[in-house]
Design an enzyme around this catalytic site. Sequence first.
Site, mmCIF file in Angstrom:
data_model
loop_
_atom_site.group_PDB
_atom_site.id
_atom_site.type_symbol
_atom_site.label_atom_id
_atom_site.label_comp_id
_atom_site.label_asym_id
_atom_site.label_seq_id
_atom_site.Cartn_x
_atom_site.Cartn_y
_atom_site.Cartn_z
ATOM 1 C CB VAL A 15 -0.946 0.013 1.219
ATOM 2 C CG1 VAL A 15 -1.726 1.325 1.282
ATOM 3 C CG2 VAL A 15 -1.893 -1.172 1.159
ATOM 4 C CG ASP A 33 9.093 -0.549 6.021
ATOM 5 O OD1 ASP A 33 8.010 -0.656 5.413
ATOM 6 O OD2 ASP A 33 9.532 -1.426 6.787
ATOM 7 N NE ARG A 38 9.259 -2.716 0.779
ATOM 8 C CZ ARG A 38 8.860 -2.934 -0.455
ATOM 9 N NH1 ARG A 38 9.617 -3.630 -1.289
ATOM 10 N NH2 ARG A 38 7.694 -2.475 -0.891
ATOM 11 C CB THR A 84 -4.666 -3.615 10.719
ATOM 12 O OG1 THR A 84 -5.191 -3.595 9.388
ATOM 13 C CG2 THR A 84 -4.291 -2.208 11.120
ATOM 14 C CB THR A 119 -8.316 -2.520 6.947
ATOM 15 O OG1 THR A 119 -8.054 -2.270 5.560
ATOM 16 C CG2 THR A 119 -9.759 -2.942 7.117
ATOM 17 C CB CYS A 259 -7.837 -7.535 2.410
ATOM 18 S SG CYS A 259 -6.692 -6.160 2.189
ATOM 19 N NE ARG A 330 0.918 -8.850 3.142
ATOM 20 C CZ ARG A 330 0.453 -7.614 2.938
ATOM 21 N NH1 ARG A 330 0.415 -6.752 3.934
ATOM 22 N NH2 ARG A 330 0.025 -7.255 1.735
#
Length: 423
Positions: A15, A33, A38, A84, A119, A259, A330
Site C-alpha cells: 500500500v 519503514d 526493505r 493490521t 483497515t 484483507c 501473508r
Amino acid sequence: MMKNKKIAIIGLGYVGLPLAVEFGKKREVVGFDIDKKRVQDLKSGIDHTKEVSPDDLNNSKNILFTHEISDISDCTIFIVTVPTPVHINKGPNLFPLISASEMIGGVLKVGDLVVYESTVYPGATEEVCVPVLEKTSGLIFNQDFYCGYSPERINPGDKARHVTTIMKVTSGSTQEAAKEVDNLYKEIITAGTHQAESIKVAEASKVIENTQRDLNIALINELSIIFDKLGIDTESVLNAAGTKWNFLPFRPGLVGGHCIGVDPYYLIHKSKEVGYTPELILSGRKINEHMGQHLTDRVSQLMVKKNITISGARILIMGFTFKENCPDIRNTRVIDVYNNFRKLGCEVDVFDPWVDKAEVRREYQIDMINAPENNGYDAILIAVAHNEFKQYTLKKFRDFAKPTYVLFDAKYLLDKENVDGRL
C-alpha cells in the site's frame, strides 16, 4: 499552502510504496519503514512486492527512503499504511498501528495532519490512535493537530487497477481537515474521491468491502461442498447461473491474504464489543477457514479410491501465495493444506515461481522446491492460478506424476474431463 507540505509515508509495503511513488511525482516525500533491508532494496531500485517498477523507483527523485525517525521530523503530513493483522485468537492486533502512532507522536507539531489508511474497525482511529498521538506529543486533538482516514484499496498483483485509478474514500476529524485530506488525494487519484461524512463512516466502508466479499465466497464454497456430495460439477453450475445478468461471478477456493481473510474479524470484534454477535459474518468465516481441510479431504478420498496409500505418499502443491500472479504470502491458506497433509504422514513439495523462498522459509519453515520432479508424485494439487501454471499442458502436469496418481484442480485451469477432482 498544502501543496508545499512535506509528506511522510509510514510503511512501505503493498500500500505505502505505490502511494509514496505517486505523491513523489507531485511533492517532497519521505518513505519510512522499520525494515532496514526493505529500505536498502528500495534505494537500489528493487521492490520485492512487484507493485512498482524499477524505473519508477529509480526516477523517484522526490522520495527519500529511510528507516531513521529523524528523517520524518520535518514532515507536516503523515500517512500511515502499516498492516493490521489479527492475533492467534482472531482478535485485532493493533500493535503496528499503535507503534506507528507513538513514533509520529514523538515528532508531531502544531498544525500537522495524520491520515490513516490501515483497515480497522469503526472508531479505531479516534479511540485508539488519537489518544496515543496526544499522549506522546503532548498536543491536543482537533486543536493542535488533526486526523483523517482514507482506506486503502490496493489490489496486490492487479496491474489494471493502479492506486491512481481506484476511487478513494476520504474523511477528516473536522470539516476543514476532511477537505484538506480530500484535496490531498485529489492530487494523485484520477478516478476521483468520495468524501465520507465522518472518520467512522470511512472506517466502516472499508471493513464491509472485504466482509461482503468474504461472505460471497463463503456462499460459493458451501455450494461447492453441497454440489460435490450431489455429484454435480460446481463450475458447470456457476457457468449456467452466470448467464443471468445479476448473478455475481464468484468462485470457490481458499480465502487468505491480508484483507478478506482478516478484516471481518475487526468488524466481529467491534460488534461483540457493543453487544451484538454477527452470526452471518462468523458463519462465513467458519466456512472459509474450513476449506483447507475440505481440500485435503477431497484429495485424500480420491487417493483412497485409487488404492494410493496416504501415509508416505508424495504430494505436490502448485502455488503458495494467497492469490495468483502476486508474491504476497501473508495469511496464505495454502499453508493449511500443507500442514494437513504433513499430519497425515505425507511428504509434501510446494512449488511457486512467484515467492521469495527465503521469506517462505522464515515465515512458515517450508523449503520451497525449485521445480517439481518428473514421475515423482502420488497427488498433484493446483492451489493457485498463476499465469505460469495456465501455460502448462495436461501432459506437463502428468509428467510430474507417478503411474497411478490424483490430479486435483482447485482453480479450474484444466477441463473437468482431464482431472480427478475440482472444487
